[in-house]
Design a protein around this motif. Structure first.
Motif, PDB file in Angstrom:
ATOM      1  N   HIS A  98       1.678   5.185   2.585  1.00 51.83           N
ATOM      2  CA  HIS A  98       2.428   4.892   3.823  1.00 51.83           C
ATOM      3  C   HIS A  98       1.643   5.408   5.033  1.00 51.83           C
ATOM      4  O   HIS A  98       1.540   4.739   6.062  1.00 51.83           O
ATOM      5  CB  HIS A  98       3.803   5.563   3.804  1.00 51.83           C
ATOM      6  N   ALA A 120       3.346  -0.507   2.743  1.00 49.41           N
ATOM      7  CA  ALA A 120       2.472  -0.108   1.640  1.00 49.41           C
ATOM      8  C   ALA A 120       2.838  -0.814   0.335  1.00 49.41           C
ATOM      9  O   ALA A 120       1.987  -1.419  -0.313  1.00 49.41           O
ATOM     10  CB  ALA A 120       2.527   1.404   1.455  1.00 49.41           C
ATOM     11  N   HIS A 121       4.105  -0.715  -0.050  1.00 48.50           N
ATOM     12  CA  HIS A 121       4.498  -1.168  -1.396  1.00 48.50           C
ATOM     13  C   HIS A 121       5.597  -2.231  -1.352  1.00 48.50           C
ATOM     14  O   HIS A 121       6.423  -2.212  -0.434  1.00 48.50           O
ATOM     15  CB  HIS A 121       5.028   0.031  -2.208  1.00 48.50           C
ATOM     16  N   ASP A 129       9.310  -1.399   0.169  1.00 50.33           N
ATOM     17  CA  ASP A 129       9.393  -0.585   1.396  1.00 50.33           C
ATOM     18  C   ASP A 129      10.121  -1.362   2.495  1.00 50.33           C
ATOM     19  O   ASP A 129      10.959  -0.809   3.219  1.00 50.33           O
ATOM     20  CB  ASP A 129       7.997  -0.214   1.903  1.00 50.33           C
TER      21      ASP A 129
END
Ligand SMILES: [Zn+2]
Length: 233
Positions: free
Chosen positions: A114, A8-9, A12
């Motif tokens: 997520h 997601a980011h 991560d």
């Protein structure tokens, strides 16, 4: 092999599977990182537009440490929806990379982005080999294997496969250290020293499998995925 960490980011990957990516590259794999979101809500006082740009740079620096190729789908944080438009985007991104193995978030992770990424990756990774789905792009010839990395803090996650990252742990730390904005944010927002946390977490997983440092994974074993053999390094 081609291994893709689809998360997601920015950061991560570094927290949960960077040691494994580094080890994959060392055995001769090509490694790719896709961040679905910009990470543009991850700060107290730096504005979203600015922090989004900063995190892109941090992610690029981190990927360079091990020679992984990074890209982003540029969603704003907390705005990634599970819908057909986004499913098509995920299918097309996976087809472009043509991975043998995809590492992503566990389906019941703590953050809505997520959870959305996990669902979209699992669904997309089945459709990538179906020629009549999005026929303007060539379908893949195989269905990638899926591994779930542990959630942030690792609560309730029981690994099925371990990767010994003792030799690549320093690279993992070096990658995570590139995410300066998040080291700051996680300290202020979560009261978490993230560098210290990954050391404890990798040592704990290492203790479980008899090495100094490890990362743990669960494997998706639905139809077409339960191929015998080990794919992680
Ligand atoms: Zn995240």
């Amino acid at each position: 092999m081609r291994i893709l960490a689809f998360c997601a980011h920015p950061d991560d990957v570094e927290i949960n599977c960077a040691g494994t990516l580094a080890k994959s590259i060392q055995r001769g794999d090509e490694a790719y990182i896709v961040n679905a979101c910009l990470g543009d809500k991850g700060h107290y006082y730096i504005e979203p537009k600015e922090i989004g740009k900063m995190r892109l740079r941090e992610s690029q620096m981190a990927s360079k440490v091990i020679g992984a190729k990074v890209s982003s789908l540029n969603f704003s944080d907390a705005e990634l929806e599970i819908n057909h438009t986004n499913l098509e985007l995920f299918v097309k991104k996976i087809r472009e990379i043509n991975p043998d193995v995809i590492i992503t978030h566990v389906p019941d992770d703590y953050h809505l982005d997520h959870v959305a990424v996990s669902k979209l990756v699992v669904d997309a990774s089945f459709l990538v080999s179906v020629p009549h789905c999005y026929p303007d792009q060539k379908a893949m010839e195989h269905t990638p294997q899926i591994y779930f990395m542990e959630p942030y803090t690792g609560i309730s996650f029981v690994p099925q496969e371990f990767v010994d990252i003792t030799d690549t742990f320093d690279l993992k730390l070096e990658m995570l250290s590139c995410h300066k904005s998040q080291i700051e944010w996680l300290k202020e927002h979560d009261g978490m020293d993230i560098l210290d946390f990954v050391k404890v977490s990798a040592a704990y997983r290492g203790f479980q499998c008899g090495v100094k440092y490890a990362e743990g994974f669960q494997r998706l074993t639905t139809a077409l995925r339960a191929i015998p053999g080990r794919f992680l390094p």
